[in-house]
Structure formats: C-alpha cells, structure tokens
Write an enzyme that holds these catalytic residues in place. Structure first.
Site, PDB file in Angstrom:
ATOM      1  N   GLY A  12       1.646  -4.125  -1.012  1.00 21.86           N
ATOM      2  CA  GLY A  12       1.414  -5.422  -1.647  1.00 21.86           C
ATOM      3  C   GLY A  12       2.558  -5.800  -2.568  1.00 21.86           C
ATOM      4  O   GLY A  12       3.512  -5.019  -2.761  1.00 21.86           O
ATOM      5  N   GLU A  14       4.992  -7.789  -2.059  1.00 27.00           N
ATOM      6  CA  GLU A  14       6.292  -7.782  -1.373  1.00 27.00           C
ATOM      7  C   GLU A  14       7.030  -9.113  -1.505  1.00 27.00           C
ATOM      8  O   GLU A  14       8.158  -9.249  -1.018  1.00 27.00           O
ATOM      9  CB  GLU A  14       6.112  -7.490   0.130  1.00 27.00           C
ATOM     10  N   LYS A  16       5.268 -12.086  -0.646  1.00 28.86           N
ATOM     11  CA  LYS A  16       4.705 -12.907   0.436  1.00 28.86           C
ATOM     12  C   LYS A  16       4.480 -14.355  -0.015  1.00 28.86           C
ATOM     13  O   LYS A  16       4.532 -15.257   0.809  1.00 28.86           O
ATOM     14  CB  LYS A  16       3.357 -12.327   0.903  1.00 28.86           C
ATOM     15  N   GLY A  17       4.229 -14.545  -1.331  1.00 28.57           N
ATOM     16  CA  GLY A  17       3.993 -15.899  -1.842  1.00 28.57           C
ATOM     17  C   GLY A  17       5.194 -16.777  -1.556  1.00 28.57           C
ATOM     18  O   GLY A  17       5.075 -17.874  -1.015  1.00 28.57           O
ATOM     19  N   GLY A  40      -2.184 -11.909  -6.098  1.00 31.82           N
ATOM     20  CA  GLY A  40      -1.492 -12.797  -7.022  1.00 31.82           C
ATOM     21  C   GLY A  40      -0.223 -13.260  -6.347  1.00 31.82           C
ATOM     22  O   GLY A  40       0.673 -12.471  -6.128  1.00 31.82           O
ATOM     23  N   THR A 237      -7.433  -1.102  -0.639  1.00 38.69           N
ATOM     24  CA  THR A 237      -8.380  -2.168  -0.954  1.00 38.69           C
ATOM     25  C   THR A 237      -9.472  -2.140   0.115  1.00 38.69           C
ATOM     26  O   THR A 237      -9.436  -1.312   1.024  1.00 38.69           O
ATOM     27  CB  THR A 237      -7.660  -3.528  -1.078  1.00 38.69           C
TER      28      THR A 237
HETATM   29  P1  IMP Z   1      -8.946  -3.794  -5.313  1.00 32.74           P
HETATM   30  O1  IMP Z   1      -8.417  -4.598  -4.171  1.00 32.74           O
HETATM   31  O2  IMP Z   1      -9.034  -4.570  -6.598  1.00 32.74           O
HETATM   32  O3  IMP Z   1     -10.228  -3.082  -4.969  1.00 32.74           O
HETATM   33  O4  IMP Z   1      -7.890  -2.617  -5.624  1.00 32.74           O
HETATM   34  C1  IMP Z   1      -7.637  -1.562  -4.712  1.00 32.74           C
HETATM   35  C2  IMP Z   1      -6.165  -1.188  -4.717  1.00 32.74           C
HETATM   36  O5  IMP Z   1      -5.418  -2.259  -4.167  1.00 32.74           O
HETATM   37  C3  IMP Z   1      -5.579  -0.939  -6.093  1.00 32.74           C
HETATM   38  O6  IMP Z   1      -4.561   0.053  -5.987  1.00 32.74           O
HETATM   39  C4  IMP Z   1      -4.941  -2.265  -6.461  1.00 32.74           C
HETATM   40  O7  IMP Z   1      -3.908  -2.111  -7.402  1.00 32.74           O
HETATM   41  C5  IMP Z   1      -4.416  -2.657  -5.108  1.00 32.74           C
HETATM   42  N1  IMP Z   1      -4.252  -4.120  -4.950  1.00 32.74           N
HETATM   43  C6  IMP Z   1      -5.220  -5.042  -4.741  1.00 32.74           C
HETATM   44  N2  IMP Z   1      -4.688  -6.263  -4.638  1.00 32.74           N
HETATM   45  C7  IMP Z   1      -3.363  -6.115  -4.755  1.00 32.74           C
HETATM   46  C8  IMP Z   1      -2.268  -7.037  -4.664  1.00 32.74           C
HETATM   47  O8  IMP Z   1      -2.413  -8.237  -4.452  1.00 32.74           O
HETATM   48  N3  IMP Z   1      -1.031  -6.470  -4.819  1.00 32.74           N
HETATM   49  C9  IMP Z   1      -0.848  -5.148  -5.002  1.00 32.74           C
HETATM   50  N4  IMP Z   1      -1.824  -4.270  -5.083  1.00 32.74           N
HETATM   51  C10 IMP Z   1      -3.078  -4.745  -4.947  1.00 32.74           C
END
Ligand code: IMP
Length: 427
Positions: A12, A14, A16-17, A40, A237
């Site tokens: 994530g 990277e 992409k936005g 985000g 995730t």
């Molecule tokens: P969750 O998606 O909030 O359940 O988080 C699970 C894992 O995914 C964690 O390590 C978060 O930091 C990561 N994560 C979730 N969304 C993002 C994102 O948009 N960018 C980077 N890491 C993410």
C-alpha cells in the site's frame, strides 16, 4: 472501450492516488471496489492537495462517474464528511454513485477493531482502527448491514437492535461499554437520507458503461502484500487488493479487464506490523522517510521504509497478471550514491530462492540477497521522457522491468499530475 485496473504492488501507499488521478483524465468512470476508509489517497492538482479516503479520485473531474462499488465497506460518517469537504472546496459531487449492496461500517465495528488489536498485544496487526476487519467479518458471517438498508428506518431499527444485542455481549467479553441501538439507528437512518441520491446498482452502471465503449478505471486500495489471500497473512487487510478483487468488488467479469497496472514505489514502505525483509532501520532509511514524507495519510504514523524487494514484486506481477509497471517516487532516491534491490531470499537452511514465501511466519525468517546499483545523484523531477533521465536511473527502471518480467509503462517524478513520464498510451 477499455477497462484498466490499478493495483498496489507492495504494502500500500505506492502512490496510486496520483496514478489513478493521472489515468482518470482518460476515464469515463472511476471505481473503488474494495477496502474502505482505511485507504488514504493524496492527489495534487496544481497548487491544491486533496486527501481522500473513500471517494474515488475521479470526483475531481466534473464530467465523470465516481463509483463506490459493492466490495467496499462504507463508513457513512466519513463519506458524509468527505462530501462536505469536497463541496467546500468547490468540487461538484453530483457524479458520485454508491452501491446499494456495499456493507456499512457500524460504530461497533470500530470498537471491535480497537478491542481486538488491544487483546493481541505485541502480536497486533497494526490496523488503521477504521473497523475494516470487523465489517468484513459480518459480511462473511452474513449478518452485515448493507447501504440499501439505511433507507428504511423501521427495518434498520430492527436490524440494528439484533446486531447491537449480539455485539454488546461481545463488547462485555472484551470489557467494553454497551451500545445504544436506538441512538445508532437514528444516526445511521439520517446518513441514509443524506446518501439516498447517490445510491445505485453500481454493477449495472459499470457494465453499461463498458457496453457503451466507455473507459472504466478500477482504483485499487492498499496493496498486493496486504491481500487477505495473497499477502503476508495475518498481517494483511480483510479485503482483496489484487486485480481479481476488482471483478468481485465491482461486479464485472474477468474477461472484461484489458490492462492491469501494478504501482510500485522506487523503494518499499510498510505501515503497520508484520515482516519486512528489506527494511532499513538506519540513516538511509531515515533519509528516505524524510525525503519521501513517509507518514500515513489516514493515521499519520511514520512508515517503515526499505529497499525494493524483487521477490515480492514478482509475486505481485504473478497474482495480479500485471501488464505494466508504474514506478512512483523515483525522485526520492535522487541523492543516494547507490541503491539495492533484493533479487531473492536466503532461507534459514542457507538455500537461496526467488520465490515469495507463504505467509508472515516464513517471510520473517528470510534474509534478502541484494544486488547493488549505482545511484544517479541528479534531480529527476523535471524529466518528462525516459531520455531525460540520467542513465543510472534508466538502468534502475530496466532492472525493475527485468525482475518483475513486466514493462515499465509510467514513471512518476513528483506529486503533481505533470511530473509524469509515460512510455506508451495507457488507456
Ligand atoms: P486494516 O485494513 O485497517 O484492517 O489494517 C490492516 C493492515 O493493513 C495494517 O497493517 C494497516 O496498516 C494496513 N493498511 C490498511 N490500509 C492501508 C493503506 O491504505 N495503506 C497502507 N497500509 C494499509
């Protein structure tokens, strides 16, 4: 018509936005199909910066449809805030459509997220605490509440009462305070009224657009290594950031997808816990973090950073069926005298592999095998063609293409739309 999927090839963040915003110029429809407000996406348009969590970046163009499809888990409070924010900024939000089938992130999902993380202690996932995992849990358990249900207050009250009775038992087990079902219903029924004009059967809209020769862009959130099946489980995730997730999460068949672009940073970053073989915990890592402003858009957490990981990228190329690589943030490496790429891993028994291990436990035991390349020590932000880049930077990109087995189709050398190099038409 053309259907293009943009996926994150790493953990994530990277860029992409920026990439979807750039590609959105040629798209008629821009679709979010998985994840939720855990994402985000930062988009820079001229001297304005927009930070979006749920609404696809296509909303920044007046003439496009921006779709939040069935596979997304929608927090209506955050969606409402985002609509207010964009409206204040003078952006027309009339092109937004939200799937009636998308699941709703409820207050108890956010509470459960925090309580589950707390219980895991030092084995915590490091989630964004946006309730994503618990919302997908209810979806899989077939007890979730979908967006269409927000439109009928009486029925919603009954559903919320059932759910809250169940969740209050769980919350008590975790030591949390009980929730008031009627207060939640009133709040969420109000969101339903607010969001009513945007709700639609989005799978039909997207397929109709493709039938009418329109260009559809699928904007992935998170990244391949956070995929619940193909990532570093359990440090992942709860959705499918891989390209196949676009088909399920938006209701289009795999045969309709024309291109899959994998977006990767010129280095690697990870926010949250879990193994990261090429992590840099030294001054070079600090330097990359500062130059790259590597702090989370959603949580503000400092991101862990490291060298590019070729084995992870090959895995991403494979499970996504990538047809092109987009390299972002090349300029962040401009000052480094040399760069490393992990081309394989040494396993605990001393053997070397180029394969990505299955799961977090195995990944935690490997040591990266590096190849060193010379840096270019020249600013690259003004390059607009590959030929404008210093030879060492072009060699670095060539090596990325070799390691992944996928051609580089786009390079980003700065946050603005204009700071972009393309090597072929992308739509
Ligand atoms: P969750 O998606 O909030 O359940 O988080 C699970 C894992 O995914 C964690 O390590 C978060 O930091 C990561 N994560 C979730 N969304 C993002 C994102 O948009 N960018 C980077 N890491 C993410």
């Amino acid at each position: 018509m053309s259907a293009v999927v943009v996926v994150g090839a790493q953990w994530g963040d990277e860029g992409k936005g920026k990439v979807t915003d750039f590609l959105a110029q040629k798209a008629d429809v821009v679709v979010r199909h998985q994840g939720g407000a855990n994402a985000g996406h930062t988009v820079v348009v001229g001297d304005r910066t927009f930070k979006l969590h749920l609404i696809p970046s296509g909303i920044l163009y007046p003439d496009k449809l921006s779709v939040i499809a069935n596979g997304v888990v929608v927090d209506p409070a955050i969606l409402s805030e985002e609509l207010d924010y964009l409206t204040r900024e003078g952006i027309d939000v009339g092109g937004l459509r939200v799937s009636t089938q998308a699941h709703v992130v409820m207050p108890y999902h956010k509470l459960m997220d925090a309580l589950q993380e707390g219980r895991l202690g030092d084995r915590k996932i490091g989630t964004t605490l946006r309730g994503i995992g618990p919302a997908y849990m209810d979806k899989a358990a077939r007890t979730g509440i979908r967006m269409a249900e927000l439109l009928d207050a009486d029925r919603l009250r009954q559903r919320v009462r059932e759910q809250v009775a169940e969740k209050n038992r769980l919350l008590a087990m975790y030591g949390g305070e009980p929730l008031d079902a009627d207060r939640i219903t009133d709040e969420y029924a109000a969101y339903g009224e607010r969001l009513r004009p945007f709700l639609a059967n989005t799978a039909r809209l997207i397929n109709d657009a493709l039938d009418h020769d329109q260009n559809v862009l699928f904007e992935g959130a998170q990244g391949t290594l956070l995929d619940i099946d193909h990532g570093t489980y359990p440090y992942v995730t709860s959705s499918h950031p891989v390209a196949g997730g676009a088909c399920i999460g938006a209701g289009v068949g795999p045969t309709r997808i024309d291109q899959v672009y994998g977006v990767l940073k010129a280095y690697t970053s990870r926010v949250g816990d879990g193994p990261f073989p090429t992590e840099l915990t030294d001054a070079i890592g600090d330097d990359i973090r500062e130059r790259g402003h590597e702090y989370g858009t959603t949580t503000g957490r400092p991101r862990r950073v490291g060298w590019l990981d070729g084995a992870a990228l090959r895995q991403a190329a494979r499970v996504n069926g990538m047809t092109g690589v987009v390299v972002t943030r090349l300029d962040v490496l401009d000052a480094l005298p040399e760069l490393k790429i992990a081309v394989g891993y040494q396993l605990p028994d001393g053997t070397v592999t180029t394969d990505f291990p299955d799961g977090a436990e195995a990944l935690a035991q490997v040591r990266p095998v590096y190849e060193t390349l010379p840096g270019w020590r020249t600013p690259t932000t003004d390059a607009r063609r590959l030929e404008d880049l210093p030879p060492e930077a072009r060699d670095y990109l060539d090596r990325i293409a070799e390691v992944t087995g996928v051609p580089v189709v786009m390079v980003s050398v700065g946050a603005e739309r204009t700071r972009t190099i393309t090597t072929r038409p992308l739509f």
